[in-house]
Design an enzyme around this catalytic site. Structure first.
Site, PDB file in Angstrom:
ATOM      1  N   GLU A 294       0.832  -1.210   0.000  1.00  0.00           N
ATOM      2  CA  GLU A 294       0.000   0.000   0.000  1.00  0.00           C
ATOM      3  C   GLU A 294       0.865   1.258   0.000  1.00  0.00           C
ATOM      4  O   GLU A 294       1.848   1.349   0.753  1.00  0.00           O
ATOM      5  CB  GLU A 294      -0.900  -0.006   1.245  1.00  0.00           C
ATOM      6  CG  GLU A 294      -1.753   1.233   1.412  1.00  0.00           C
ATOM      7  CD  GLU A 294      -2.462   1.283   2.754  1.00  0.00           C
ATOM      8  OE1 GLU A 294      -3.333   2.166   2.919  1.00  0.00           O
ATOM      9  OE2 GLU A 294      -2.156   0.445   3.634  1.00  0.00           O
ATOM     10  N   LYS A 362      -9.567   2.371  -3.002  1.00  0.00           N
ATOM     11  CA  LYS A 362     -10.046   1.894  -1.704  1.00  0.00           C
ATOM     12  C   LYS A 362     -11.392   2.529  -1.376  1.00  0.00           C
ATOM     13  O   LYS A 362     -11.563   3.743  -1.506  1.00  0.00           O
ATOM     14  CB  LYS A 362      -9.025   2.240  -0.619  1.00  0.00           C
ATOM     15  CG  LYS A 362      -9.382   1.723   0.776  1.00  0.00           C
ATOM     16  CD  LYS A 362      -8.291   2.090   1.776  1.00  0.00           C
ATOM     17  CE  LYS A 362      -8.609   1.539   3.164  1.00  0.00           C
ATOM     18  NZ  LYS A 362      -7.589   1.923   4.162  1.00  0.00           N
ATOM     19  N   CYS A 413      -5.426  -2.408   2.843  1.00  0.00           N
ATOM     20  CA  CYS A 413      -5.353  -2.334   4.300  1.00  0.00           C
ATOM     21  C   CYS A 413      -6.517  -3.073   4.975  1.00  0.00           C
ATOM     22  O   CYS A 413      -6.759  -4.232   4.696  1.00  0.00           O
ATOM     23  CB  CYS A 413      -5.282  -0.872   4.736  1.00  0.00           C
ATOM     24  SG  CYS A 413      -4.829  -0.632   6.470  1.00  0.00           S
TER      25      CYS A 413
END
Length: 539
Positions: A294, A362, A413
């Protein structure tokens, strides 16, 4: 003789706990909650769940009112989350000059807020007024409902659902392929709280005591049956089921860049160079796809062609580089309203020409990490990540189809922690790619717990998870939740791995999703409802 002495000792303890009042009651409840949190990764002190939950139920029995029971549950929750989520405080030490003072308030505030869920457990259990085994069943059902509530309300935070204590055991995890983590939570609570039924109520006779003792032994043996079933499932796998996708060789790059250095202007280019060097180290000629974690590229990669051209030098000839990077999405507003800019936490797929051939944004953002909730009402609240602007969410789970690899679902995440919400249900992928940066949390319990939740999602969905983390733990996880290979926490390293295959047939959970919660609730509560109606008729 030994059993009799043990029962006498337990009875004495139950009497003492039920007799507690005032601050002593709440201190004990908080202590039991703290003890229960040690069952999660990396300690896995599973046996301590028995005194923790048995003691909690005895404290509930001594509560004079639903209000007192609610406070007992709240105290238990505060202890449970303060210990289970202590590692969140590490994020406030990354920029200690600015945020360190907030750390104790953040940990305590999070524990107090999350404890409200257990407050609800105590209140509802006291209102229902069941006794004995029925009380235990009601407790488990209420806890399950509250865990499900916690998974989605206020954007959701299903971290450390109680069923996650079993991530150390491949065999135990197999139940999640049918019920999801929810079934493991039910199993855990039944076993851990079962001894509390021995001394519930004042109408006990010898026959009833024998029945309850038998029930306790049965409840405590449930994990053995589940373990046996899981071991049988794994033992019956064919070589084909345990094989890897042909012609796919992944290189996972774990650079171990300290979070405090990650966004420093003078160091950012060096971070990219380090990952490029690791990407082409020994064995590169056999690699088809390189994967970075990430925000591995601390620049707006989609906006800088020269940087993409440079990074493209490490793209394997037959495949791609997949990396995390922030990006800006610009939209021209009508009627001369200017340009609207939205910041995204993205996953990019880069080819050898430096072109971005796939992007995922995301969608499940971290409150206070990637955006500040209630910014309009509380403008003084800051997010912890670099920059003053909030990130904006993407549209949702996306299945990406790329040449040379099966369709994949990219997650960033903590998006991996949400059961039943990690893939596009209408266009299912064959593997999950989870890019993360746990560098915020140092060498703590957090990254181990995060890895465990990735294992659970693999079992639930019946597809492998490839996890690439900045500071660890990067891992290849097969479709049965087993960690095939990994790079340990806090070290720089690469992991060359194949891509495990998905399960031959879809799992039950992948078909029904979180409706499994409803099924488990009905299974537990329906007998209690029928029993209650029969009692009313007899009266």
């Amino acid at each position: 003789m030994i059993l009799g002495r043990s029962l006498a000792g337990l009875y004495g303890l139950s009497v003492k706990l039920r007799a507690l009042t005032g601050w002593q009651r709440y201190v004990v409840a908080a202590s039991l909650g703290a003890v229960s949190a040690t069952a999660f990764a990396p300690l896995f002190l599973i046996p301590l769940l028995v005194p923790a939950f048995t003691g909690l139920l005895w404290l509930f029995q001594g509560a004079e009112s639903p209000k007192k029971a609610a406070f007992i549950g709240w105290a238990f929750g505060v202890g449970h989350f303060a210990i289970g989520l202590y590692w969140v405080g590490s994020a406030f030490l990354v920029n200690s000059a600015r945020h360190a003072w907030m750390m104790p308030f953040a940990i305590l505030g999070l524990a107090v807020g999350m404890g409200l869920f257990h407050c609800l457990v105590g209140y509802l259990l006291a209102r229902l007024k069941f006794r004995g085994i029925d009380r235990l069943i009601a407790f488990v059902a209420i806890w399950l409902a509250v865990e499900w509530l916690r998974s989605w309300i206020f954007t959701g935070f299903p971290w450390n659902l109680i069923g996650a204590v079993w991530t150390f055991s491949d065999s135990m995890l197999q139940l999640a392929s049918v019920t999801g983590v929810w079934g493991l939570s039910v199993l855990t609570l039944f076993a851990a709280a079962a001894p509390a039924v021995l001394f519930s109520g004042n109408d006990l006779n010898l026959s009833e005591m024998k029945r309850r003792v038998a029930f306790v032994f049965f409840a405590l043996s449930l994990p053995l049956f589940v373990w046996g079933g899981g071991a049988l499932r794994l033992g019956m796998l064919s070589p084909e089921a345990e094989s890897f996708v042909e012609n796919v060789n992944l290189r996972l790059v774990q650079p171990n860049i300290p979070q405090a250095d990650k966004w420093k202007p003078k160091l950012r280019e060096g971070h990219v160079d380090k990952q490029m060097s690791m990407s082409v180290s020994e064995g590169f000629k056999d690699i088809t796809h390189v994967i970075w974690p990430e925000t591995a590229v601390p620049f707006l990669l989609s906006s800088v062609k020269a940087l993409r051209t440079k990074i493209a030098r490490v793209v394997p000839p037959p495949g791609f580089l997949i990396t995390g990077a922030p990006r800006i999405e610009e939209k021209v507003l009508p009627d001369g309203g200017g340009i609207e800019r939205k910041f995204k936490n993205s996953v990019h797929v880069l080819n050898r020409s430096g072109d971005i051939v796939g992007t995922y944004d995301k969608f499940h953002l971290v409150p206070f990490g990637e955006y500040a909730p209630l910014r309009d009402w509380l403008p003084f609240i800051e997010k912890l990540t670099a920059g003053s602007s909030d990130f904006s969410p993407g549209p949702g789970p996306l299945t990406m189809s790329l040449p040379g690899v099966p369709p994949m679902s990219a997650l960033v995440c903590y998006e991996i922690i949400f059961p039943g919400a990690v893939v596009d249900a209408f266009n299912r992928p064959e593997w999950i790619l989870n890019l993360t940066n746990d560098g915020w949390f140092g060498i703590s319990s957090g990254p181990y717990q995060h890895l465990g939740m990735a294992q659970l999602r693999a079992v639930e969905e019946g597809i492998p998870v490839i996890r690439v983390a900045n500071t660890g733990i990067s891992a290849s996880i097969d479709a049965y939740g087993r960690v095939v290979e990994s790079v340990e926490l806090g070290v720089a390293g690469i992991l060359d791995t194949g891509l495990p295959k998905k399960t031959p047939s879809s799992t039950v959970f992948s078909r029904i999703g979180n409706f499994s919660v409803l099924f488990l609730m009905v299974l537990m509560l329906l007998p209690l409802v029928i029993k209650s109606k029969n009692r009313v008729k007899l009266k």
